[in-house]
Design an enzyme around this catalytic site. Structure first.
Site, mmCIF file in Angstrom:
data_model
loop_
_atom_site.group_PDB
_atom_site.id
_atom_site.type_symbol
_atom_site.label_atom_id
_atom_site.label_comp_id
_atom_site.label_asym_id
_atom_site.label_seq_id
_atom_site.Cartn_x
_atom_site.Cartn_y
_atom_site.Cartn_z
ATOM 1 N N ASP A 121 0.846 -1.184 0.060
ATOM 2 C CA ASP A 121 0.058 0.047 0.193
ATOM 3 C C ASP A 121 0.864 1.210 -0.019
ATOM 4 O O ASP A 121 0.669 2.157 0.861
ATOM 5 C CB ASP A 121 -0.961 0.059 1.165
ATOM 6 N N ILE A 122 1.860 1.199 -0.961
ATOM 7 C CA ILE A 122 2.642 2.336 -0.971
ATOM 8 C C ILE A 122 2.135 3.493 -1.883
ATOM 9 O O ILE A 122 1.458 3.303 -3.032
ATOM 10 C CB ILE A 122 4.086 2.115 -1.516
#
Length: 567
Positions: free
Chosen positions: A184-185
């Site tokens: 979830d960058i």
């Protein structure tokens, strides 16, 4: 997943970069599920999340102001009795961790150089799971860039890239250790610890998965889809984080996300998912960005390398280091898509209309025809569903277009409506992956020996008759083991047709069961060599001469047929 963490952590000098290669160690996991939640003074977890701290934390900290509030958690700026500031994250649901806080593995993957630091082990207070984190005063990368009107100079953009790449590389670990993928960058999960010198760290590890150096299949659909790699909807690999870095740098360079509209809103998830599954990320808008003309070519190369749909050839840390050294690593997708003439829909970002991959629902996305064929062999039912209706033409368009297999697949057209999805699956598998098993009507038809086994077993009459009626064998003769299939198919039909014609000429009644028997036995003969056929004839003679067939001699047509055949 909605935006979760918006933090403001502690001032301080940037720790030096370190060598991230460390020894591997067993995976551990935090699990507080055994501790039952309790509520005191009429308080509820929801009230604690939105109005005040749960009692245990309330005795230690004073809430100052909210830092962020999302679907998964809320984050508050708090102070202790000495005035020290911390960020307190209150989860709405129990988080899961890939590594145990404070363990050797945790220190390996989340050192201060790459990750926002937890000040103590995650805990639970009256039913609320929480984390105490350092306070990053400059907030998220998104707010940091918004406050400054963009990335500034080219040197500053390069520093942002370097910082995030170093953080991802350090968090993931090396091939010899337990690999992690963040999952979830995005700009809101990258925190700015210090401004000068710039110090970026990763946050929000709720999606982090221990890969054990392998891909991980998943249908969780977690993460923020606008920054997700195409494959992340089905499986997780370390390559997915590098795609996300490409989407982050796209936003850094252009001032908005690829799927973000001019008014700041985002395109709906279903549309984003459709784009991710079928189209390249267009780089044409770079020409209208703040990137100086002399730097455009280099940034276009970087984004193309990171935003390559095939994870096997997507850029990672080695290519980024090479790019930073002013070298030109190989890029496995077009660098310039402006010449294609692809026009985005009104209100939509620029995207490619030409599909560069083929998605097999629930199985994966494929850029290679042979890999797709192998997957269809392993998942024949899924493949059949995908080939229903317009699915067959969609596959042919991809094979003849993007995949460039060099075939026309004319047999599909020549058989027209005669072939349905069940026939198309073994046909395409045979063409794309000749060594893979061919499954038809749940029966293996991969070799002559398999055909003989099929004909010699009971309960498969329907499959055998469909195979006969659809003339399929002659069209799946690719591969060494099936080189004789065209002749087998011709002999099979010739033997069966002669037997049926002979029966009719002798006025022998043929019910459906008798026809099925003829077709079955004809396949057994056609798929056999001379020795097998001789043995078959010997067994037939033996059975006819046996006592069970004595009554048959009283039937005129049988007696006449036996005499003419000299049996």
């Amino acid at each position: 997943m909605a935006d979760v963490t918006r933090l403001d952590p502690i001032d301080g000098p940037r720790a030096p970069k370190i060598n991230y290669t460390r020894p591997s160690s067993p995976r551990t996991r935090l699990d507080n599920s055994s501790a039952p939640p309790t509520n005191l003074d009429g308080g509820t977890p929801t009230a604690y999340l939105r109005e005040r701290l749960p009692p245990g934390l309330d005795a230690r900290f004073t809430m100052v102001r909210p830092l962020g509030d999302g679907a998964e958690a809320s984050v508050w700026l708090c102070t202790d009795e000495k005035g020290n500031e911390v960020a307190v994250k209150l989860y709405r649901h129990e988080p899961k961790y890939a590594l145990e806080f404070g363990s050797e593995q945790y220190r390996t993957h989340f050192p201060p150089e790459v990750a926002v630091q937890l000040l103590e082990a995650p805990g639970m207070d009256h039913g609320v799971h929480y984390e105490l984190m350092e306070l990053c005063r400059f907030g998220t990368l998104e707010s940091y860039l918004a406050d400054r009107g963009g990335f500034g100079t080219n040197k500053h953009a390069v520093e942002i890239l370097t910082q995030i790449a170093d953080a991802i590389h350090g968090m993931q670990g090396t091939a010899g250790s337990n690999r992690l993928v963040h999952g979830d960058i995005k700009p809101k999960n990258i925190l700015v610890r210090t401004d000068i010198p710039l110090d970026l760290v990763l946050a929000d590890f709720g999606l982090t998965v221990d890969l054990g150096d392998r891909s991980r299949l998943t249908n969780l659909g977690l993460g923020t889809i606008a920054f997700n790699a195409p494959e992340l909807m089905r499986y997780k690999t370390t390559a997915a984080d590098w795609w996300s870095l490409g989407m982050v740098m796209y936003q850094v360079l252009l001032g908005r996300g690829y799927f973000q509209l001019d008014n700041g809103s985002w395109i709906d998830n279903r549309t984003i998912e459709s784009h991710l599954l079928s189209r390249d990320v267009s780089l044409s808008e770079l020409d209208d960005s703040k990137v100086r003309p002399e730097h455009l070519k280099r940034w276009r190369m970087l984004l193309a390398g990171l935003l390559t749909r095939d994870p096997d050839v997507r850029w990672g840390m080695p290519e980024i280091k090479s790019w930073l050294d002013n070298k030109s690593p190989k890029v496995h997708r077009p660098l310039d898509d402006a010449a294609r003439g692809d026009e985005p829909a009104v209100g939509q970002p620029a995207v490619h209309l030409a599909s560069t991959s083929y998605a097999l629902p629930g199985v994966g996305e494929f850029f290679d025809a042979a890999k797709l064929g192998a997957a269809m062999s392993s998942n024949p039912e899924v493949a059949a569903r995908s080939l229903a209706g317009k699915g067959r033409q969609r596959l042919i368009d991809w094979l003849t277009g993007s995949a460039r297999t060099g075939e026309t697949y004319s047999e599909v057209s020549s058989h027209g409506s005669k072939w349905g999805p069940d026939e198309l699956v073994p046909y395409f598998v045979a063409r794309l992956a000749p060594a893979a098993d061919l499954i038809y009507q749940s029966c293996n038809i991969s070799s002559p020996s398999r055909l003989r086994k099929l004909a010699d077993s009971n309960g498969n009459d329907d499959a055998i008759e469909k195979l006969y009626d659809h003339d399929l064998l002659g069209c799946i003769n690719s591969g060494k083991s099936r080189a004789s299939y065209k002749m087998i198919d011709a002999n099979w039909h010739d033997i069966a047709e002669q037997a049926i014609a002979l029966a009719r000429s002798k006025n022998i009644p043929l019910e459906s069961s008798a026809r099925s028997h003829i077709i079955r036995q004809s396949l057994l003969i056609a798929a056999s060599d001379d020795a097998v056929v001789d043995e078959f004839v010997r067994q037939v003679r033996s059975r006819i001469d046996g006592p069970q067939f004595e009554f048959a001699g009283e039937t005129p047509w049988f007696a006449r047929l036996r005499s003419e055949a000299q049996l």
